[in-house]
Motif scaffolding. Sequence first.
Motif, PDB file in Angstrom:
ATOM      1  N   HIS A   1      -6.779  29.881  44.308  1.00  0.00           N
ATOM      2  CA  HIS A   1      -5.820  30.324  43.273  1.00  0.00           C
ATOM      3  C   HIS A   1      -6.058  29.587  41.955  1.00  0.00           C
ATOM      4  CE1 HIS A   1      -3.607  32.603  46.200  1.00  0.00           C
ATOM      5  NE2 HIS A   1      -3.003  31.590  46.767  1.00  0.00           N
ATOM      6  N   GLY A   2      -6.356  28.263  42.078  1.00  0.00           N
ATOM      7  CA  GLY A   2      -6.495  27.430  40.887  1.00  0.00           C
ATOM      8  C   GLY A   2      -7.682  27.797  40.006  1.00  0.00           C
ATOM      9  N   GLU A   3      -8.651  28.513  40.582  1.00  0.00           N
ATOM     10  CA  GLU A   3      -9.845  28.877  39.807  1.00  0.00           C
ATOM     11  C   GLU A   3      -9.624  30.089  38.909  1.00  0.00           C
ATOM     12  OE1 GLU A   3     -13.560  29.045  42.010  1.00  0.00           O
ATOM     13  OE2 GLU A   3     -12.716  27.704  43.526  1.00  0.00           O
ATOM     14  N   VAL A   4      -8.557  30.826  39.163  1.00  0.00           N
ATOM     15  CA  VAL A   4      -8.312  32.037  38.368  1.00  0.00           C
ATOM     16  C   VAL A   4      -7.893  31.625  36.954  1.00  0.00           C
ATOM     17  CG1 VAL A   4      -6.917  34.129  38.172  1.00  0.00           C
ATOM     18  CG2 VAL A   4      -7.697  33.346  40.435  1.00  0.00           C
ATOM     19  N   SER A   5      -8.535  32.229  35.977  1.00  0.00           N
ATOM     20  CA  SER A   5      -8.333  31.844  34.579  1.00  0.00           C
ATOM     21  C   SER A   5      -6.916  32.158  34.108  1.00  0.00           C
ATOM     22  CB  SER A   5      -9.366  32.591  33.722  1.00  0.00           C
ATOM     23  OG  SER A   5      -8.805  33.085  32.543  1.00  0.00           O
ATOM     24  N   ASP A   6      -6.306  31.187  33.428  1.00  0.00           N
ATOM     25  CA  ASP A   6      -4.957  31.395  32.893  1.00  0.00           C
ATOM     26  C   ASP A   6      -4.936  32.530  31.868  1.00  0.00           C
ATOM     27  OD1 ASP A   6      -3.899  29.339  34.439  1.00  0.00           O
ATOM     28  OD2 ASP A   6      -4.303  27.808  32.912  1.00  0.00           O
ATOM     29  N   VAL A   7      -6.050  32.675  31.154  1.00  0.00           N
ATOM     30  CA  VAL A   7      -6.122  33.759  30.160  1.00  0.00           C
ATOM     31  C   VAL A   7      -6.055  35.116  30.871  1.00  0.00           C
ATOM     32  CG1 VAL A   7      -7.608  34.841  28.411  1.00  0.00           C
ATOM     33  CG2 VAL A   7      -7.403  32.333  28.518  1.00  0.00           C
ATOM     34  N   LEU A   8      -6.784  35.211  31.989  1.00  0.00           N
ATOM     35  CA  LEU A   8      -6.759  36.456  32.759  1.00  0.00           C
ATOM     36  C   LEU A   8      -5.366  36.727  33.321  1.00  0.00           C
ATOM     37  CD1 LEU A   8      -8.103  38.880  34.116  1.00  0.00           C
ATOM     38  CD2 LEU A   8      -8.834  37.348  35.961  1.00  0.00           C
ATOM     39  N   VAL A   9      -4.732  35.671  33.838  1.00  0.00           N
ATOM     40  CA  VAL A   9      -3.383  35.823  34.404  1.00  0.00           C
ATOM     41  C   VAL A   9      -2.426  36.370  33.342  1.00  0.00           C
ATOM     42  CG1 VAL A   9      -1.400  34.558  35.344  1.00  0.00           C
ATOM     43  CG2 VAL A   9      -3.717  34.052  36.175  1.00  0.00           C
ATOM     44  N   GLU A  10      -2.544  35.839  32.135  1.00  0.00           N
ATOM     45  CA  GLU A  10      -1.658  36.297  31.063  1.00  0.00           C
ATOM     46  C   GLU A  10      -1.927  37.754  30.691  1.00  0.00           C
ATOM     47  OE1 GLU A  10       1.047  35.259  29.992  1.00  0.00           O
ATOM     48  OE2 GLU A  10       1.303  36.465  28.180  1.00  0.00           O
ATOM     49  N   LYS A  11      -3.211  38.148  30.705  1.00  0.00           N
ATOM     50  CA  LYS A  11      -3.530  39.559  30.427  1.00  0.00           C
ATOM     51  C   LYS A  11      -2.916  40.473  31.488  1.00  0.00           C
ATOM     52  CE  LYS A  11      -8.024  38.850  28.182  1.00  0.00           C
ATOM     53  NZ  LYS A  11      -9.494  38.891  28.437  1.00  0.00           N
ATOM     54  N   ILE A  12      -2.976  40.032  32.744  1.00  0.00           N
ATOM     55  CA  ILE A  12      -2.397  40.826  33.835  1.00  0.00           C
ATOM     56  C   ILE A  12      -0.889  40.928  33.653  1.00  0.00           C
ATOM     57  CG2 ILE A  12      -1.957  40.835  36.334  1.00  0.00           C
ATOM     58  CD1 ILE A  12      -4.796  39.545  36.646  1.00  0.00           C
ATOM     59  N   ARG A  13      -0.272  39.790  33.353  1.00  0.00           N
ATOM     60  CA  ARG A  13       1.187  39.776  33.170  1.00  0.00           C
ATOM     61  C   ARG A  13       1.605  40.737  32.055  1.00  0.00           C
ATOM     62  NH1 ARG A  13       5.529  37.203  30.628  1.00  0.00           N
ATOM     63  NH2 ARG A  13       4.156  36.382  29.012  1.00  0.00           N
ATOM     64  N   GLN A  14       0.874  40.676  30.949  1.00  0.00           N
ATOM     65  CA  GLN A  14       1.206  41.551  29.818  1.00  0.00           C
ATOM     66  C   GLN A  14       1.044  43.018  30.187  1.00  0.00           C
ATOM     67  OE1 GLN A  14       2.617  40.825  27.067  1.00  0.00           O
ATOM     68  NE2 GLN A  14       2.454  38.603  27.102  1.00  0.00           N
ATOM     69  N   ARG A  15      -0.010  43.322  30.943  1.00  0.00           N
ATOM     70  CA  ARG A  15      -0.249  44.727  31.299  1.00  0.00           C
ATOM     71  C   ARG A  15       0.845  45.245  32.251  1.00  0.00           C
ATOM     72  NH1 ARG A  15      -3.677  48.737  30.458  1.00  0.00           N
ATOM     73  NH2 ARG A  15      -3.980  50.210  32.173  1.00  0.00           N
ATOM     74  N   VAL A  16       1.290  44.388  33.156  1.00  0.00           N
ATOM     75  CA  VAL A  16       2.401  44.785  34.043  1.00  0.00           C
ATOM     76  C   VAL A  16       3.679  44.943  33.226  1.00  0.00           C
ATOM     77  CG1 VAL A  16       3.866  44.070  35.982  1.00  0.00           C
ATOM     78  CG2 VAL A  16       1.386  43.723  36.103  1.00  0.00           C
ATOM     79  N   TYR A  17       3.993  43.961  32.408  1.00  0.00           N
ATOM     80  CA  TYR A  17       5.267  43.985  31.670  1.00  0.00           C
ATOM     81  C   TYR A  17       5.337  45.165  30.694  1.00  0.00           C
ATOM     82  CZ  TYR A  17       6.907  39.386  33.311  1.00  0.00           C
ATOM     83  OH  TYR A  17       7.360  38.344  34.087  1.00  0.00           O
ATOM     84  N   SER A  18       4.162  45.578  30.194  1.00  0.00           N
ATOM     85  CA  SER A  18       4.167  46.710  29.258  1.00  0.00           C
ATOM     86  C   SER A  18       4.259  48.044  29.988  1.00  0.00           C
ATOM     87  CB  SER A  18       2.893  46.671  28.401  1.00  0.00           C
ATOM     88  OG  SER A  18       1.763  46.934  29.222  1.00  0.00           O
ATOM     89  N   GLY A  19       4.286  47.995  31.314  1.00  0.00           N
ATOM     90  CA  GLY A  19       4.429  49.226  32.083  1.00  0.00           C
ATOM     91  C   GLY A  19       3.143  50.006  32.250  1.00  0.00           C
ATOM     92  N   LYS A  20       2.023  49.397  31.875  1.00  0.00           N
ATOM     93  CA  LYS A  20       0.740  50.110  31.974  1.00  0.00           C
ATOM     94  C   LYS A  20       0.103  49.964  33.347  1.00  0.00           C
ATOM     95  CE  LYS A  20      -0.231  49.692  27.048  1.00  0.00           C
ATOM     96  NZ  LYS A  20      -0.685  48.700  26.061  1.00  0.00           N
ATOM     97  N   MET A  21       0.587  49.008  34.144  1.00  0.00           N
ATOM     98  CA  MET A  21      -0.069  48.744  35.430  1.00  0.00           C
ATOM     99  C   MET A  21       0.952  48.229  36.444  1.00  0.00           C
ATOM    100  SD  MET A  21      -3.357  46.244  36.071  1.00  0.00           S
ATOM    101  CE  MET A  21      -2.483  44.666  36.029  1.00  0.00           C
ATOM    102  N   GLY A  22       0.872  48.768  37.655  1.00  0.00           N
ATOM    103  CA  GLY A  22       1.650  48.237  38.763  1.00  0.00           C
ATOM    104  C   GLY A  22       0.859  47.146  39.461  1.00  0.00           C
ATOM    105  N   LEU A  23       1.555  46.278  40.187  1.00  0.00           N
ATOM    106  CA  LEU A  23       0.904  45.146  40.855  1.00  0.00           C
ATOM    107  C   LEU A  23       1.374  45.074  42.301  1.00  0.00           C
ATOM    108  CD1 LEU A  23      -0.742  42.435  40.719  1.00  0.00           C
ATOM    109  CD2 LEU A  23       1.430  41.335  40.066  1.00  0.00           C
ATOM    110  N   ILE A  24       0.414  45.007  43.228  1.00  0.00           N
ATOM    111  CA  ILE A  24       0.724  44.804  44.646  1.00  0.00           C
ATOM    112  C   ILE A  24       0.086  43.492  45.072  1.00  0.00           C
ATOM    113  CG2 ILE A  24       0.445  45.679  46.999  1.00  0.00           C
ATOM    114  CD1 ILE A  24       0.266  48.510  45.803  1.00  0.00           C
TER     115      ILE A  24
END
Length: 211
Positions: free
Chosen positions: A76-99
């Motif tokens: 988990h620790g190797e996943v880039s924080d920048v990538l995590v933030e991009k994922i969060r933004q895409r979910v919050y904007s309603g463009k992507m669901g997350l499972i």
Amino acid sequence: MEKIRVTIWNEFRHEKTKENVKAIYPDGLHATIKAFLDKNEDLEVRLAALDDPDQGLPDDVLENTDVLLWWGHMAHGEVSDVLVEKIRQRVYSGKMGLIVLHSGHHSKVFKAVVGTTGNLSWGRDQKEVMWNLMPSHPIAAGIPDHFTLTTEELYCEPFYVPQPDALVFGSWFEDGFIFRSGLCYLRGAGKVFYFQPGHEFCRSFYNPYVQ
Ligand code: ZN
């Protein structure tokens, strides 16, 4: 009809290093998930892994993903924080669901998107009975009132997550423990589902109800 574009992200480390995991999921558990999702003509499914370029999710992949599945455990620790933030933004904007699957409860992605530690207790692999607590929910369509997983890793309460917007599945384990095993969250304009089965040493992704 426009297809739903699904990306299955897998850490994909255990399958390369542990023989008994490789025996169950020779091409990675993400490939097993893809094999059953591919039976749906309305889905276009692709695979992504941590060790791929851009950790499997360059911008053009993320921007062309409608639903992201996430399985991670040891890295988990190797996943880039920048990538995590991009994922969060895409979910919050309603463009992507997350499972988020199984040990993804401790992933940076789950913690950042839902806003939680994701902490829980766990124990030995054992029989799990998964109960359908919300038959009216689309996720529970076609699922009987309960089904059994012969062997799955014990995850148990307390599961330190916010109250879910929908509690779709709840599990009983052979040793007597219970767990909220299928949880929906609405975050921003997006939808999140956490689903507990999927321990790398067990065969849950071959179970038709899990599929
Ligand atoms: Zn596990």
